[in-house]
Design a protein around this motif. Structure first.
Motif, PDB file in Angstrom:
ATOM      1  N   LEU A  59      -2.335  -2.964   7.799  1.00 26.27           N
ATOM      2  CA  LEU A  59      -1.957  -3.943   6.773  1.00 26.27           C
ATOM      3  C   LEU A  59      -0.690  -4.689   7.202  1.00 26.27           C
ATOM      4  O   LEU A  59      -0.572  -5.908   7.001  1.00 26.27           O
ATOM      5  CB  LEU A  59      -1.751  -3.243   5.427  1.00 26.27           C
ATOM      6  CG  LEU A  59      -1.607  -4.174   4.222  1.00 26.27           C
ATOM      7  CD1 LEU A  59      -2.873  -4.993   4.006  1.00 26.27           C
ATOM      8  CD2 LEU A  59      -1.270  -3.373   2.959  1.00 26.27           C
TER       9      LEU A  59
ATOM     10  N   HIS B 205      -4.095   2.705   8.012  1.00 25.96           N
ATOM     11  CA  HIS B 205      -4.233   1.547   7.126  1.00 25.96           C
ATOM     12  C   HIS B 205      -2.897   0.837   6.924  1.00 25.96           C
ATOM     13  O   HIS B 205      -2.850  -0.399   6.865  1.00 25.96           O
ATOM     14  CB  HIS B 205      -4.805   1.980   5.774  1.00 25.96           C
ATOM     15  CG  HIS B 205      -4.836   0.877   4.746  1.00 25.96           C
ATOM     16  ND1 HIS B 205      -5.636  -0.246   4.874  1.00 25.96           N
ATOM     17  CD2 HIS B 205      -4.154   0.714   3.581  1.00 25.96           C
ATOM     18  CE1 HIS B 205      -5.455  -1.050   3.821  1.00 25.96           C
ATOM     19  NE2 HIS B 205      -4.557  -0.499   3.027  1.00 25.96           N
ATOM     20  N   ALA B 206      -1.822   1.599   6.827  1.00 29.73           N
ATOM     21  CA  ALA B 206      -0.507   0.980   6.623  1.00 29.73           C
ATOM     22  C   ALA B 206      -0.120   0.134   7.832  1.00 29.73           C
ATOM     23  O   ALA B 206       0.344  -1.005   7.684  1.00 29.73           O
ATOM     24  CB  ALA B 206       0.547   2.058   6.369  1.00 29.73           C
TER      25      ALA B 206
ATOM     26  N   SER C 204      -0.496   3.979   1.655  1.00 33.66           N
ATOM     27  CA  SER C 204      -1.033   4.751   2.779  1.00 33.66           C
ATOM     28  C   SER C 204       0.094   5.085   3.741  1.00 33.66           C
ATOM     29  O   SER C 204       1.091   4.381   3.824  1.00 33.66           O
ATOM     30  CB  SER C 204      -2.079   3.917   3.514  1.00 33.66           C
ATOM     31  OG  SER C 204      -2.225   4.347   4.850  1.00 33.66           O
TER      32      SER C 204
ATOM     33  N   HIS D  51      -6.076  -1.640  -1.211  1.00 26.42           N
ATOM     34  CA  HIS D  51      -6.451  -0.223  -1.143  1.00 26.42           C
ATOM     35  C   HIS D  51      -7.060   0.082   0.225  1.00 26.42           C
ATOM     36  O   HIS D  51      -7.752  -0.755   0.783  1.00 26.42           O
ATOM     37  CB  HIS D  51      -7.455   0.082  -2.262  1.00 26.42           C
ATOM     38  CG  HIS D  51      -7.673   1.550  -2.472  1.00 26.42           C
ATOM     39  ND1 HIS D  51      -8.556   2.277  -1.711  1.00 26.42           N
ATOM     40  CD2 HIS D  51      -7.108   2.418  -3.345  1.00 26.42           C
ATOM     41  CE1 HIS D  51      -8.536   3.546  -2.112  1.00 26.42           C
ATOM     42  NE2 HIS D  51      -7.665   3.660  -3.111  1.00 26.42           N
ATOM     43  N   PRO D  52      -6.815   1.274   0.765  1.00 27.65           N
ATOM     44  CA  PRO D  52      -7.341   1.573   2.115  1.00 27.65           C
ATOM     45  C   PRO D  52      -8.874   1.579   2.206  1.00 27.65           C
ATOM     46  O   PRO D  52      -9.410   1.426   3.296  1.00 27.65           O
ATOM     47  CB  PRO D  52      -6.771   2.951   2.451  1.00 27.65           C
ATOM     48  CG  PRO D  52      -6.082   3.447   1.225  1.00 27.65           C
ATOM     49  CD  PRO D  52      -5.882   2.293   0.293  1.00 27.65           C
TER      50      PRO D  52
ATOM     51  N   THR E 291       0.850  -1.192   0.000  1.00 26.40           N
ATOM     52  CA  THR E 291       0.000   0.000   0.000  1.00 26.40           C
ATOM     53  C   THR E 291       0.879   1.233   0.000  1.00 26.40           C
ATOM     54  O   THR E 291       2.062   1.151   0.328  1.00 26.40           O
ATOM     55  CB  THR E 291      -0.923   0.032   1.233  1.00 26.40           C
ATOM     56  OG1 THR E 291      -1.780   1.181   1.157  1.00 26.40           O
ATOM     57  CG2 THR E 291      -0.120   0.144   2.525  1.00 26.40           C
TER      58      THR E 291
ATOM     59  N   ILE F  47      -1.877  -5.274  -4.076  1.00 27.87           N
ATOM     60  CA  ILE F  47      -2.206  -3.983  -3.480  1.00 27.87           C
ATOM     61  C   ILE F  47      -3.519  -4.103  -2.708  1.00 27.87           C
ATOM     62  O   ILE F  47      -4.497  -4.628  -3.231  1.00 27.87           O
ATOM     63  CB  ILE F  47      -2.348  -2.895  -4.573  1.00 27.87           C
ATOM     64  CG1 ILE F  47      -1.003  -2.672  -5.274  1.00 27.87           C
ATOM     65  CG2 ILE F  47      -2.884  -1.594  -3.986  1.00 27.87           C
ATOM     66  CD1 ILE F  47      -1.079  -1.756  -6.483  1.00 27.87           C
TER      67      ILE F  47
END
Lengths: 315, 315
Positions: A86, A82-83, A78, A147-148, A76, A145
């Motif tokens: 993840l 979110h990062a 972000s 996505h957030p 990602t 990937i």
């Protein structure tokens, strides 16, 4: 019937993430009930793993990968919750996480992501540089990937926060959630619609980042411009997957000023003794601002996260 | 058998205050468990009415008054959480509360007490002036003095926090509470001894206000000198009612430095996302400092309160 995601997907996500995410508690506050005239049920995602609801969507997405996909990891660009989410979700599955992050990101955010075990790729602090960096990482690693917010697996995961709230709080008339990219709000709207036909779902948004409000008014997606709102989790624009869900299922977007956000944040800290980040204060500000008819109603409020830099408080 | 107070008194106090005080939740933290090697159960009295456990003792004392006594009201010269608690308890019973308070007390404390409806009598900021002011108020009004800790009704009330913790957390090996005047710690010790013979009760105290530690070492009460500890709720000395209970039932007092208190407070804010005041951070610091054998144990920790001036944080 909305394309791509149903109430059942949220129930399945809830089963899937149960061993990993917290079932967070609901708190009440007589002070805030008195101030609003409503009965409020605060869903404390600030107590969630990694400090925010984002772990729900990230974990659901990571657990939905095939073994073949999973072994190449996830990626990602972000730089926020979110990062970190993840990275934690990838670690639970035992796979790599790659995070492309602007080289001017605050150390506190970089450290949080690194602590959860992600590999960080610095890039220039522009969206094109982040997207190019992410393409490079994917080309090198074959990572998927995540996505957030503009991803049905993520939306279904975020909807589990609302599902728990609906299950734990009796007979809600209304549910409020903050809206940035719309992952949480669209997931909450699907959860509420599936749970009962009678619960009004309302989004709360900073006036300085009111793309969701303007998009609903216009009947089409309008991008958020650059903004300095203190609610840094809500700067993003709705995606092509979140917008149609919100358009169909969300009855209102209430916008609030920066002053209202800071006031609501401080009020929750002082009276409820819990730490919420500015984005979480946005729905509280919406309740307090008087622009929404709340008196006499039972209202669920999703407090989305509690990640705050204690050296840089807004008062 | 200790004079003046038994486990039954605590159980009766729990019944008496039930309609008024919150049964506060217990929170856990994987981060703090990992850091200490123990299983920790945090009793969140920071979420209690008026923001601290003090409402328990004050309410029990006010409800124990005869109607004749009650009609003349209650009085104290505390300027902290006890004053706010006594004001709230008096309001619940519909009787007056009188609080003698130094004229240099912070506005935030004066406002808190006034908000709960007490009548405030300013005095010079010395203990003799406070005691003289209180005598005057009692002479004028006939009010009953409710001491912040050296009163069996108050001790029994504070013990209900520990009783709830013992009932809600499974099989504790140890319980930690901060110690100032000793109301909470002595109540907790009686509750633990009555609940099970196997729970070790430990007090935690700022090294800058270590009168309880020194009193236990000396086998007699030693007064606390003047101190500037950040844990402002713990500056007081043990009373002649709390000391014998602590001497008999508390196995250890752990003292911690100011730096350890601030570090523990910030850690709880950052990782648990709850607001605790410095006094509450003292037992957390005792767990983290390594001077207490905690690995592998189940430990209850009373987080005594959450009243903090957000404009004056210690970092």
């Amino acid at each position: 019937m909305l394309t791509g995601i149903t109430f059942d997907n949220i129930c399945q996500a809830a089963q899937r993430i149960r061993p990993f995410a917290h079932h967070t508690p609901i708190l009440t506050s007589q002070t805030l009930d008195r101030m609003t005239g409503a009965r409020l049920f605060f869903k404390c995602e600030n107590f969630q793993k990694v400090g925010a609801f984002k772990i729900r969507g990230a974990t659901n997405a990571v657990l939905c990968l095939s073994d073949e996909e999973a072994q190449h990891g996830v990626a990602t660009h972000s730089s926020g919750n979110h990062a970190a989410a993840l990275a934690q979700a990838a670690r639970w599955r035992g796979i790599p996480a790659y995070v492309v992050m602007p080289d001017n990101a605050p150390a506190v955010k970089r450290n949080a992501v690194a602590r959860y075990g992600a590999q960080i790729f610095p890039c220039a602090p522009t969206l094109p540089a982040r997207e190019a960096g992410l393409r490079d990482v994917v080309a090198q690693t074959g990572a998927t990937i995540v996505h957030p917010y503009n991803d049905y697996r993520v939306i279904a995961g975020q909807g589990t926060a609302a599902l728990e709230l609906l299950q734990d709080a009796p007979d809600l008339d209304m549910m409020l959630a903050p809206v940035g990219g719309g992952g949480l709000l669209s997931g909450a709207a699907i959860a509420a619609a599936g749970f009962s036909g009678h619960i009004r779902v309302v989004g709360a948004e900073p006036a300085l980042a009111d793309d969701a409000y303007r998009s609903l008014q216009a009947g089409q997606r309008i991008e958020a411009g650059p903004t300095n709102t203190i609610a840094d989790g809500l700067k993003t624009s709705l995606g092509d997957k979140t917008f149609p869900i919100i358009q169909r299922l969300v009855s209102d977007i209430v916008t609030v000023s920066e002053e209202e956000i800071v006031h609501a944040m401080r009020l929750v800290w002082e009276r409820m003794k819990i730490i919420i980040e500015p984005s979480s204060a946005v729905p509280v500000a919406a309740l307090l601002c008087g622009r929404l008819a709340v008196a006499g109603k039972s209202i669920g409020v999703i407090l989305s996260g509690g990640n705050v830099d204690l050296d840089r408080l807004p008062w």
